[in-house]
Structure formats: C-alpha cells, structure tokens
Write an enzyme that holds these catalytic residues in place. Sequence first.
Site, PDB file in Angstrom:
ATOM      1  N   LYS A  62     -49.986 -14.575 -25.327  1.00 25.57           N
ATOM      2  CA  LYS A  62     -49.818 -13.132 -25.543  1.00 25.57           C
ATOM      3  C   LYS A  62     -49.430 -12.334 -24.295  1.00 25.57           C
ATOM      4  O   LYS A  62     -48.266 -12.283 -23.958  1.00 25.57           O
ATOM      5  CB  LYS A  62     -51.058 -12.564 -26.241  1.00 25.57           C
ATOM      6  CG  LYS A  62     -51.172 -13.088 -27.687  1.00 25.57           C
ATOM      7  CD  LYS A  62     -52.042 -12.241 -28.584  1.00 25.57           C
ATOM      8  CE  LYS A  62     -51.826 -12.570 -30.048  1.00 25.57           C
ATOM      9  NZ  LYS A  62     -52.681 -13.610 -30.610  1.00 25.57           N
ATOM     10  N   ASP A  76     -60.435 -20.215 -25.962  1.00 23.75           N
ATOM     11  CA  ASP A  76     -59.146 -19.697 -26.420  1.00 23.75           C
ATOM     12  C   ASP A  76     -59.041 -18.251 -25.929  1.00 23.75           C
ATOM     13  O   ASP A  76     -59.647 -17.343 -26.488  1.00 23.75           O
ATOM     14  CB  ASP A  76     -59.063 -19.763 -27.952  1.00 23.75           C
ATOM     15  CG  ASP A  76     -57.734 -19.222 -28.486  1.00 23.75           C
ATOM     16  OD1 ASP A  76     -57.019 -18.538 -27.727  1.00 23.75           O
ATOM     17  OD2 ASP A  76     -57.426 -19.476 -29.667  1.00 23.75           O
ATOM     18  N   PHE A 128     -59.977 -17.802 -34.900  1.00 22.36           N
ATOM     19  CA  PHE A 128     -58.526 -17.876 -35.062  1.00 22.36           C
ATOM     20  C   PHE A 128     -57.915 -18.557 -33.845  1.00 22.36           C
ATOM     21  O   PHE A 128     -58.133 -18.126 -32.714  1.00 22.36           O
ATOM     22  CB  PHE A 128     -57.897 -16.489 -35.227  1.00 22.36           C
ATOM     23  CG  PHE A 128     -56.412 -16.573 -35.486  1.00 22.36           C
ATOM     24  CD1 PHE A 128     -55.934 -16.849 -36.754  1.00 22.36           C
ATOM     25  CD2 PHE A 128     -55.492 -16.401 -34.452  1.00 22.36           C
ATOM     26  CE1 PHE A 128     -54.559 -16.964 -36.996  1.00 22.36           C
ATOM     27  CE2 PHE A 128     -54.124 -16.516 -34.692  1.00 22.36           C
ATOM     28  CZ  PHE A 128     -53.658 -16.786 -35.972  1.00 22.36           C
TER      29      PHE A 128
HETATM   30  C1  LIG Z   1     -52.588 -14.888 -31.327  1.00 21.13           C
HETATM   31  C2  LIG Z   1     -53.598 -15.920 -31.120  1.00 21.13           C
HETATM   32  C3  LIG Z   1     -53.291 -17.302 -31.214  1.00 21.13           C
HETATM   33  C4  LIG Z   1     -51.939 -17.798 -31.669  1.00 21.13           C
HETATM   34  O1  LIG Z   1     -50.905 -17.389 -30.839  1.00 21.13           O
HETATM   35  P1  LIG Z   1     -49.371 -17.560 -31.340  1.00 21.13           P
HETATM   36  O2  LIG Z   1     -48.571 -17.139 -30.146  1.00 21.13           O
HETATM   37  O3  LIG Z   1     -49.206 -16.662 -32.520  1.00 21.13           O
HETATM   38  O4  LIG Z   1     -49.194 -18.967 -31.702  1.00 21.13           O
HETATM   39  C5  LIG Z   1     -54.277 -18.216 -30.935  1.00 21.13           C
HETATM   40  N1  LIG Z   1     -55.508 -17.825 -30.575  1.00 21.13           N
HETATM   41  C6  LIG Z   1     -55.858 -16.524 -30.467  1.00 21.13           C
HETATM   42  C7  LIG Z   1     -57.229 -16.152 -30.026  1.00 21.13           C
HETATM   43  C8  LIG Z   1     -54.913 -15.527 -30.743  1.00 21.13           C
HETATM   44  O5  LIG Z   1     -55.256 -14.247 -30.661  1.00 21.13           O
END
Ligand SMILES: *Cc1c(COP(=O)(O)O)cnc(C)c1O
Length: 410
Positions: free
Chosen positions: A252, A223, A138
């Site tokens: 986050k 990520d 994701f």
């Molecule tokens: C939440 C998340 C995203 C996306 O972040 P947004 O602020 O919702 O765009 C991307 N990568 C990972 C691993 C995430 O947990």
Amino acid sequence: MNAAAQKQPAKSAVLPTYNRSPVAFTHGEGVYLYSTEGRRYLDFGSGIAVTALGHCHPHLVKALTDQAAKLWHCSNIYTIPDQERLAKRLTDLTFADAVFFANSGAEAVECGIKMIRHYHHSTGNPGKYRILCVNNAFHGRTLTTIFAGGQAKHTEGFGPPVDGFDHVAFGNLNEMRAAVTAQTAGILVEPIQGEGGYSATPPGYLQGLRAICDEFGLLLMFDEVQTGNGRTGKLYAYDVYGVAPDIMATAKGLGGGFPVGACLASAKAATGMIAGTHGSTFGGNPLAMAVGNAVLDVLTQPGFLDKVSATGKQLHAKLRELQKRHPRVFVEVRGLGLMAGLRCAEGVLSGDMVAKLREAGLLSIGAGENVVRLAPPLIIDDSHIAEAIAILDKVAAAWPLPAEKARAAG
Ligand SMILES: *Cc1c(COP(=O)(O)O)cnc(C)c1O
C-alpha cells in the site's frame, strides 16, 4: 446471429467484482481529488490507505518521470541498483535483514507464508507447515491469502480450501496458545485489523504472540500491508507496540500509489530462501524502486513521522468529540494514528454513510464491523481535519432517525 450479438448489452466490459461508485476522477493534488464533473473531494481514503503522500507529490512525480526516461524494466536476472538501495534502507530502518520485492500486498504476504514453511523445511522440520491466523483477518485475494484471512465472504465458492491455516479469536492469547500443535509453523496477524474495521490489538497481545512463538519455535509474521509506511506515526506499527516480528509483509503506502509490495525478514527466517526458491517478473522493477525510495526519502525526513503521530492524535481527539455530539449515529472511535475508524450505530449502515459523506465532498472507506475508515494522506494538517469534521458533523446531524426513516418509507 453470432455469439457476440446474442449477448445482453453490457454496461461495463470490466468483470463486475467491485461495488463501484459512479464517481470518476481526472486528477489529484495533495489531499484533494477532482472528478470528471469538476467537483473537488477531500480525500480521506487515499485509495485504500495507499496514497500516503497525497496525490502528485512533487518528489514522487520527479522520481517516477526521471526513471521513466531512463529504464522501465530490467529482469531480476540482473542487478537492480535502486532495489539494492531500497532493501538496504528498509533493513537499516527495521528489524529485518533481507527484503523480497513484489507488486502487491497479497504477493508480499504470500512470500511470507512460503518463507514460514520453507524455514521449517530447511531446518529439518518439514512436518511443521500450519499457520495460526485470527478471525476477521484480511491478507489479500489470492487463493492462498483468502484462506489465510479465513472469512467466509471471501472464500465461499472457491474451495477446496487451501490447507494449512487455523483460526482463533482475535486478541485472545489463551486460544492462540492452546491452538499450537506439533504441525504449527508460525503465527500471522495484522497489528491493527484493516479491512476488519480498524480494531487495534489489545495491550500486551503482540508481546504475548512473540512469547508463544519463542516458546514453541514458531515464526511470527505481521501483515503490515495497511498499517505500514508511516500510517500509525511510526514507520511500521510493530514499533508502536515494541514487538519485532520475524517476517513482515507491507505494500500500500510504500509506493505512494505505484504498485509495490515487500516482504521483510530476519536472517533467521530467511534461512532457506536461496536462489531459485521464489521470484517475480515485475517485483522490484526500476520504476517501483525509484518511487519506493522517494517515498522513503519523505517518510524519513526529520520530524515527519512525529508530525504524523501528532496529527493522528488530533484527528482521534476531534473524532471522539464528534462521536459525543452524534451518539445516535456513531458509537465508537477506533484505530491508531492516521488510520481512524468510526463505528456506526445499529441501523446506520457504514456503506450508506460512506456514500453520504462522498455526496458531501468527503471520501472515506467502508470496513467490517460497520466501520467507516478514515485513512487520509500523511501530509494532512489541522485545517484538513477541520474540513473533514465539518462534513461529518453536517452529514451526521442530517441523518434520519429510525422513526423518520419509517415515516419517509411509509
Ligand atoms: C490491502 C491488504 C492486503 C492485500 O493487498 P493487495 O495489494 O490488494 O494484494 C493484504 N493485507 C492487508 C492487511 C491489507 O490491508
């Protein structure tokens, strides 16, 4: 009749893209949230791993309100001193030499994807543009990042696909190596899959990815939108594994609840990203930077992350005991530090479990692979863990056996 009057009475004017619980909150304090109905909830979701320092942390409230009285917005066509300061601090604390600030995780990932492509373009290999990703990943919900994630449930109906992403099995180095072609530009993975269900990468995996990147001249991107900013007991999860990427996206927890994202890069990876190559109206604005600096003040206090690490070990130990007490409900404990996943048994739906826990006063988050995620604020102590375990015990003990369910239904 006019068009508006013909419409069915709508329950909500908000585009219904979320599965929402009806609970609404009025305020939060530390590890607790209070609903419009006056109920108190123990927040072990932190949004989705966002409110890293709990709700209304006094240092963050002060930083935001002080800044709000001075300057909200200032375009990136001017110098923003707090942005310079946060970038300097992040580069001093990590592998990185440069930082781009965005407003969200997806934007931070997108910056990294652009950077991977532009690196090969500016070093004379414009044919290298494809990025190797893993299944069940994701990376956000923009058009590009859904195709980097590659999950059918996110891409369905949004074709044609954004080209340039190839997927292999998560945790399999042989498959990754075999998938490298003359067009491959980089590798993008989450050190611990977040939405995928808190599955940590197997030992040696990230080292193996680093070796593949070095051998083939690829850029390695992590990520760390969810794993970053103290969640695993280190500032960034790559440090737990001892493998530095070339590019890292985070968001986050970095703003503790204020929208901020960041793409960190080594000088080498950032080679081509000169003036005019990328930008954002709001990214790195004074409000976000004031809060980001305040979050970092707390995360870097001596002993803070060691305590997170110890609290994480305690949470995992307690969850393993819980799992052993309720093997018909929970089958596995996953994750690292204060990102803990409880995989539910077959026939126990994680979504149902999250709802029951909420009714019992504990907030958690569902995830892929039938996992209930616990991502409490990093400020929790053993008493909060005990409170959460007591609720989990109560809900698990009352969980109907399949036979009872059938009887109740029939
Ligand atoms: C939440 C998340 C995203 C996306 O972040 P947004 O602020 O919702 O765009 C991307 N990568 C990972 C691993 C995430 O947990």
